[in-house]
Design an enzyme around this catalytic site. Structure first.
Site, short mmCIF file in Angstrom:
data_model
loop_
_atom_site.label_atom_id
_atom_site.label_comp_id
_atom_site.label_asym_id
_atom_site.label_seq_id
_atom_site.Cartn_x
_atom_site.Cartn_y
_atom_site.Cartn_z
N ASN A 35 0.82 -1.21 0.00
CA ASN A 35 0.00 0.00 0.00
C ASN A 35 0.86 1.26 0.00
OD1 ASN A 35 -2.37 -1.47 0.11
ND2 ASN A 35 -2.73 -1.13 2.29
N ARG A 67 -10.73 -4.08 -14.41
CA ARG A 67 -9.59 -4.94 -14.06
C ARG A 67 -10.07 -6.38 -14.11
NH1 ARG A 67 -5.80 -1.54 -11.40
NH2 ARG A 67 -6.74 0.19 -10.27
N HIS A 94 -15.33 3.21 -15.10
CA HIS A 94 -15.11 2.47 -13.86
C HIS A 94 -16.32 1.64 -13.47
CE1 HIS A 94 -14.38 2.24 -9.35
NE2 HIS A 94 -13.25 1.78 -9.83
N TYR A 104 -12.05 -9.65 -2.13
CA TYR A 104 -12.73 -8.35 -2.09
C TYR A 104 -14.20 -8.57 -1.75
CZ TYR A 104 -8.91 -5.74 -4.40
OH TYR A 104 -7.72 -5.14 -4.70
N ARG A 157 -13.64 2.54 4.22
CA ARG A 157 -12.46 1.70 4.40
C ARG A 157 -11.18 2.53 4.48
NH1 ARG A 157 -11.54 -0.63 -0.40
NH2 ARG A 157 -9.48 0.20 -0.79
N HIS A 163 -15.07 -3.51 -0.04
CA HIS A 163 -14.98 -2.83 -1.33
C HIS A 163 -16.32 -2.34 -1.86
CE1 HIS A 163 -13.97 -2.71 -5.77
NE2 HIS A 163 -12.95 -2.07 -5.26
#
Length: 721
Positions: free
Chosen positions: A73, A403, A463, A496, A592, A620
């Site tokens: 991260n 993705r 997205h 996720y 989060r 998520h």
């Protein structure tokens, strides 16, 4: 006011002047200092990850994994966020941050906090997790701890598997200082020429393709490992025969690896992106990590050659690049990991005895809400697309891909569908950060199979997570749709947490048809019925719902706002939540990562609660729930509350209408925000406090374990009925 005829759209017409007036109230009562710095808030998020690594009640291999997650991260934070701040300073575009501070000042604060966190991270490994692993029979040894027999075996391993791929690079008048690739682990070596007596410098890259932790011959069944760089460092004489090795130190460089693409309608996006990816490899340095024993001579050489400042040097009391701890995942010790959760098949998609599930039939019967990873991605999303690919009645499949994995069954399903003669449209977002190169590869693979591949709208990232399947049934075309909160990636779907809605609602089908036409062609849509879509309408739609709750509270009606997101940064949304809270609306925010919303403004945030939950799964999903005077309006989708999501991305939220699904989502909030559930609480000055135990010391409820149990209980209860 809003046209009542548009009430079910959650959106309204973009040309509604009354709507614009509604969302532009007087903010003079809100204090000027009403946001938390987004960059420092991100560091606070990564501190929460580190606190999981420090938690002695968690299985030790999971704690090691959290150390690796923290390191990964932080790398991305420096490569993107710190790099962006530095670029703004260097180019003179140093506009104030979201809290009105100069980027140079924020950069200094980031440096101070990041130094503290990295030292704490190193100490957690050295003083907590390494000893805890040793107590469980997994020892990370140093070379000097080994006996002669073990050293001999490791030397054989080194000669056979490591030595052939090493490339020592000298630095002298004939050999300029070499290029140091971003995130590579290196040894800086000082040597003396035995013949001339002259001191020289060499750089040796630790090969990233080799295991970071090399297994050492065991003693009494104990698992032992040595770090690869330690093994290499103790064989430097083999690399520099005839030289005297004086000293060696590990170092690691982070570079600016953010991608900046300037688009226009005439350029080839793929070619431009490939060129930018090549440039990324040579981005300017932004962080130099060194071991705490590095001498000043070596450090001065690195600083001068890399053109880096003292502020950007991170001297650490432990091994560098603890992402290598991901490699411990291969250790077969289930007793040192979380008790496994086995995903269930969503009840609607569970076949009966001796029958094969018909996904389309199940969706026709009723909307299906699936919660990953508790409910299987494979038996829902993948099965949906695979059935669509082979079904002769399916005429067309349209899908967004942000993705996904290179060997994805989803990509294969689209290829199979195209090769069988179906119309297939894949809207591929090749600019998905750090997945650009992979996305280019499989986008071209799709094109070769006959899939219509498009790359979205100029200047916008796509997205949203959408699938629209068109099927002919009795001479009539029917739409089957999936709108999700997470990527179409079978690998990440296992870790996720996300929701996905399957529906055969004709209105959702029409909305998606219009949206795909806008993304692939020249259509410009002003309205959708069950969708909230960015960048044109999503912000206004959410602000309208927040404002409606405020009005209801002022009118004495019940009101409540609940929002679950990854990031809460957008000032307009935050200000609207402040106004709602000041009017008496309970506002629950479950975030989060980054949160710029404060909870310590008297008279303004008295009704705002902010919680964060981290655990084995990455939270998520994005959920937006509004009480609406007893008629809940609940949305799920892909959008976080950030400028980029609301203004520079194509995002979509879908309104959930099934009462049972609404109850499930609201119950999820109830569990997460319960004082009996373990979570972090946001308090004054942006400080997060973890509450994992009750006042009498009993562990609080783990949200993710409880959610898994509840889903399994629902399944068993249905089976009994």
């Amino acid at each position: 006011m809003i046209d009542p005829a548009l009430a079910d759209s959650g959106l309204g017409d973009a040309e509604d002047d009354d709507f614009d007036e509604l969302i532009a109230p007087d903010d003079s009562l809100l204090p000027e200092s009403r946001y938390l710095d987004r960059e420092l808030s991100w560091l606070a998020f990564n501190q929460r990850v580190l606190e999981l690594a420090e938690d002695e009640t968690l299985p030790v291999l999971e704690r090691a994994n959290f150390l690796a997650i923290f390191a990964s991260n932080l790398d991305e934070f420096f490569m993107v966020r710190v790099a962006g701040l530095k670029r703004r300073i260097v180019t003179g575009l140093a506009v104030p941050t979201n809290v009105g501070r100069a980027p140079a000042d924020v950069l200094a604060d980031i440096s101070a906090d990041a130094h503290t966190l990295q030292r704490r991270h190193a100490a957690a490994w050295t003083g907590m997790i390494r000893p805890a692993l040793a107590a469980e029979g997994i020892t990370i040894v140093d070379w000097d701890d080994l006996d002669g027999e073990a050293k001999a075996e490791l030397t054989d391993y080194f000669q056979a598997n490591v030595f052939p791929v090493l490339m020592p690079l000298a630095v002298d008048p004939a050999h300029p200082f070499p290029y140091i690739s971003g995130l590579s682990l290196n040894l800086a070596i000082r040597i003396r020429n035995a013949r001339t007596g002259r001191q020289e410098f060499a750089r040796l890259k630790v090969p990233p393709m080799l295991p970071r932790f090399v297994e050492v011959p065991s003693v009494d069944g104990e698992l032992r490992f040595i770090r690869l760089e330690e093994l290499i460092a103790n064989h430097l004489d083999d690399l520099f025969p005839g030289m005297e090795v004086l000293d060696h130190h590990a170092f690691r460089l982070t570079r600016n690896e953010d991608v900046e693409i300037e688009e226009d309608e005439s350029e080839n996006l793929i070619q431009a992106l490939e060129a930018e990816l090549l440039r990324r490899r040579f981005g300017p340095p932004i962080r130099l990590e060194i071991t705490d024993d590095m001498d000043d001579v070596t450090l001065d050489l690195l600083i001068n050659e890399l053109d880096i400042t003292d502020q950007e040097v991170y001297r650490l009391p432990g091994p560098l690049d603890l992402r290598g701890l991901f490699g411990l995942g291969r250790i077969d010790r289930p007793d040192l990991r979380y008790t496994p959760h086995v995903p269930t098949t969503a009840l609607a998609f569970k076949p009966g005895a001796n029958e094969r599930i018909d996904i389309f039939k199940a969706i026709r019967k009723a909307d299906v809400l699936v919660h990953h990873p508790y409910e299987s991605f494979t038996t829902s999303v993948v099965a949906f697309l695979e059935q669509a690919a082979r079904d002769p009645h399916v005429l067309a499949i349209k899908q967004t891909l942000y993705r996904t994995s290179g060997d994805s069954p989803i990509v294969q399903a689209l290829i199979d569908a195209a090769e069988s003669g179906k119309q297939v449209l894949a809207l591929v977002e090749v600019k998905a950060r750090f997945d650009e190169a992979n996305n280019i590869v499989w986008a071209r693979k799709l094109e070769k199979a006959g899939v219509h591949v498009v790359y979205g709208l100029v200047g916008l990232k796509t997205h949203c997570k959408l699938v629209n399947v068109i099927r002919e049934e009795d001479g009539v075309l029917r739409s089957y749709s999936h709108i999700g909160t997470g990527n179409y990636n079978p690998k990440t779907s296992r870790i996720y947490e996300d929701f996905g809605l399957f529906t055969a609602d004709p209105q959702v089908g029409k909305d998606l048809t219009r949206l795909f036409n806008e993304l692939s062609g020249y259509a410009i849509e002003k309205k959708f019925k069950r969708l909230l879509v960015a960048p044109l309408h999503l912000r206004k739609g959410l602000l309208r719902h927040i404002e409606k709750e405020r009005e209801n509270a002022l009118d004495g009606k019940p009101a409540h706002i609940r929002i679950k997101v990854n990031s809460m940064v957008d000032e307009q949304i935050i200000d609207a939540l402040y106004r709602a809270s000041a009017a008496g609306v309970p506002v629950d925010v479950w975030v989060r990562g980054i949160c710029s919303l404060r909870t310590d403004l008297p008279g303004i945030t008295d009704n705002i609660t902010v919680r964060s939950i981290l655990g084995r799964y990455l939270e998520h999903s994005r959920i937006f729930a509004f009480h609406n005077d007893g008629d809940p309006q609940v949305f799920i989708g892909s959008a976080d509350m950030m400028h980029r999501n609301l203004d520079r991305r194509v995002e979509a939220l879908v309104r959930v209408t099934d009462p049972a699904h609404i109850d499930e989502l609201l119950g999820f909030f109830d569990l997460a925000l319960s004082p009996e559930t373990s979570s972090w609480h946001l308090g004054a000055d942006g400080v997060w406090t973890r509450r994992a135990f009750s006042e009498v010391g009993a562990p609080l409820v783990d949200l993710q374990d409880r959610t898994m149990s509840q889903i399994q209980q629902r399944r068993r209860a249905r089976a009994v009925r």
